[in-house]
Design an enzyme around this catalytic site. Structure first.
Site, PDB file in Angstrom:
ATOM      1  N   HIS A 290      -1.867  -0.515   3.372  1.00 26.61           N
ATOM      2  CA  HIS A 290      -1.620  -1.586   2.405  1.00 26.61           C
ATOM      3  C   HIS A 290      -1.119  -2.827   3.110  1.00 26.61           C
ATOM      4  CE1 HIS A 290      -0.414  -3.624  -1.242  1.00 26.61           C
ATOM      5  NE2 HIS A 290      -1.273  -2.805  -1.824  1.00 26.61           N
TER       6      HIS A 290
ATOM      7  N   ASP B 273      -5.103   4.044  -4.670  1.00 24.36           N
ATOM      8  CA  ASP B 273      -6.496   4.470  -4.811  1.00 24.36           C
ATOM      9  C   ASP B 273      -6.735   5.847  -4.204  1.00 24.36           C
ATOM     10  OD1 ASP B 273      -7.374   2.117  -6.081  1.00 24.36           O
ATOM     11  OD2 ASP B 273      -7.278   1.077  -4.168  1.00 24.36           O
TER      12      ASP B 273
END
Ligand code: COA
Length: 424
Positions: free
Chosen positions: A288, A348
């Site tokens: 991320h 996700d």
């Protein structure tokens, strides 16, 4: 020079901000520009906040886990757009409006049905949202806040219907049906049987809430960049849908499931990861830009939602248990291998398993992300309409050729070859 910079920064009281500003200056000195705009503040916004070191995400100040645990889609929609949770009356009014605005105009429905089934659902959704503009000729008057927020609500309400018509091949899919909540209607689009079961509706609603906003991510940045040109809300939201479809953004959820299926067995995980790393390829669902620890949405999915599903005794395909085990093994290896690099499974990584347990096709996973995130996109669009706007236009460093001129003989050559072609 460094000392002078430190002196200037010493006036900033917020230590976190000071650290970030220092980083920006070092990057500028080192690289001369900011690849991916990493760390560059482009807007002031009061909608959501991430503390990437602590793994904290808040919407209007409330931690996302608390909201997922206790709130409804309508609560979050109201909170993000208006800044506070709604009173019971406002909440009931919003639920009524969202369900009332859900119906899709037949002309739009007809075009959706004509679209090729091979079209990816995210591209279909992008085209479908643009079609809505035909019934809203006044949308170009973007500065009228009242009109804009009303229009924004209609847009949120229309998203599931566009997907539902395409997926279920039924022009009247959204019309005349009653639902207890907007989240129930959203799940109905994908699984009509599960939409009758409160257990699944509750999980689906939590997933929508976890995805509702996430600061200046790529799709929200697209909303603000397009809004800054004073284009309509349809143009802004469609740019966000297209951004979200990419594998480095929301499109990762679909690809995580394909990855788990490709790996096929726990025994293959280690080799798969080593092979990816050797080829310098990304592992889907890992990493991320902002979080340097576990993403709180991802943790909530892993610790609350997936155990709820897999421990529920509900009918779940046995092959999905296998994919779940493969995912757990990937997590174990990633945490071990990348602990020093700040790479963790992201939202996700885990969300696809929950959606697949609801019988939803992976190709539609990112549309569900969009159904949640549209609340944030719209809140950012409305917020953008209220600020003193300047069109987004960042700087580029030109690294092409110096100015040069066409050679005089070129014109002659073109004339000769055109004459030759004409005489052929
Ligand atoms: N697999 C393997 N290595 C990864 C990785 C992944 N999924 N994500 C990041 N890294 C490594 C990079 O190779 C890079 O290593 P290096 O410094 O040795 O070159 C470092 O971590 C930084 O990665 P970078 O791609 O520069 O980070 P970013 O902030 O630009 O990108 C993401 C963030 C999310 C786009 C990126 O982590 C990614 O592509 N993840 C996979 C796709 C995904 O899951 N997207 C959904 C995001 S919610």
């Amino acid at each position: 020079m460094i000392n002078r910079i430190r002196e200037l920064l010493s006036g900033i009281e917020d230590n976190e901000r000071k650290k970030k500003d220092e980083q920006i200056i070092y990057t500028l000195l080192e690289k001369g520009y900011f690849p991916g705009l990493d760390g560059i503040p482009v807007i002031k916004s009061a909608i959501s906040h991430i503390d990437g070191e602590k793994g904290l995400l808040t919407y209007r100040g409330y931690p996302v886990q608390e909201l997922a645990e206790n709130c409804t889609y309508e609560d979050i929609c109201y909170l993000l757009v208006h800044g506070e949770l709604p009173s019971y009356e406002k909440w009931a009014e919003l639920r009524k409006k969202l369900l009332q605005y859900k119906e899709i105009d037949k002309n739009v429905g007809r075009v959706i049905l004509e679209m090729d089934r091979k079209l990816h659902p995210m591209y279909m959704l992008s085209a479908g949202v643009l079609l809505l503009q035909a019934n809203d000729p006044e949308c170009f008057e973007v500065d009228h806040y009242y009109n804009s927020s009303k229009r924004a609500l209609r847009l949120i309400a229309a998203l599931p219907g566009i997907i539902g018509i395409f997926l279920n091949r039924e022009i009247d899919f959204t019309n005349g049906k009653e639902f207890d909540s907007f989240a129930q209607y959203c799940l109905y689009v994908f699984n009509q049987e599960y939409a009758l079961d409160e257990f699944w509706v509750d999980i689906f609603e939590k997933i929508l809430i976890l995805h509702a906003d996430h600061t200046m991510n790529n799709s929200t940045f697209s909303v603000r960049a397009v809004a800054s040109s004073k284009a309509s809300i349809y143009a802004s939201i469609v740019s966000a849908i297209n951004s979200l479809s990419g594998p480095l953004h929301g499109g990762a959820n679909e690809r995580v499931i394909y990855m788990l299926e490709e790996i096929g067995s726990i025994d293959n995980v280690e080799n798969y990861i080593n092979d990816k790393l050797a080829k310098k390829e990304k592992i889907m669902g890992i990493g991320h830009r902002i979080y340097k620890t576990y993403d709180p949405r991802s943790l909530y999915l892993k610790n609350e939602i997936l155990p709820m599903i897999f421990g529920s005794g509900k009918k779940i395909d046995s092959s999905l248990y296998e994919l779940y085990k493969i995912a757990e093994k990937i997590e174990e290896i990633v945490l071990e291998k990348f602990s020093g690099k700040g790479l963790y499974p992201n939202v996700d990584f885990w969300s696809g398993l929950a959606l697949k347990a609801m019988g939803i096709e992976p190709a539609y996973f990112t549309t569900i992300f969009a159904m949640g995130r549209i609340m944030g996109w719209v809140a950012h669009w409305v917020e953008h309409m209220e600020i003193k706007n300047r069109i987004f236009w960042p700087e580029q460093l030109y690294n092409g050729l110096d100015t040069r001129h066409l050679p005089a003989e070129r014109e002659e050559e073109i004339t000769v070859s055109r004459e030759a072609a004409a005489n052929d």
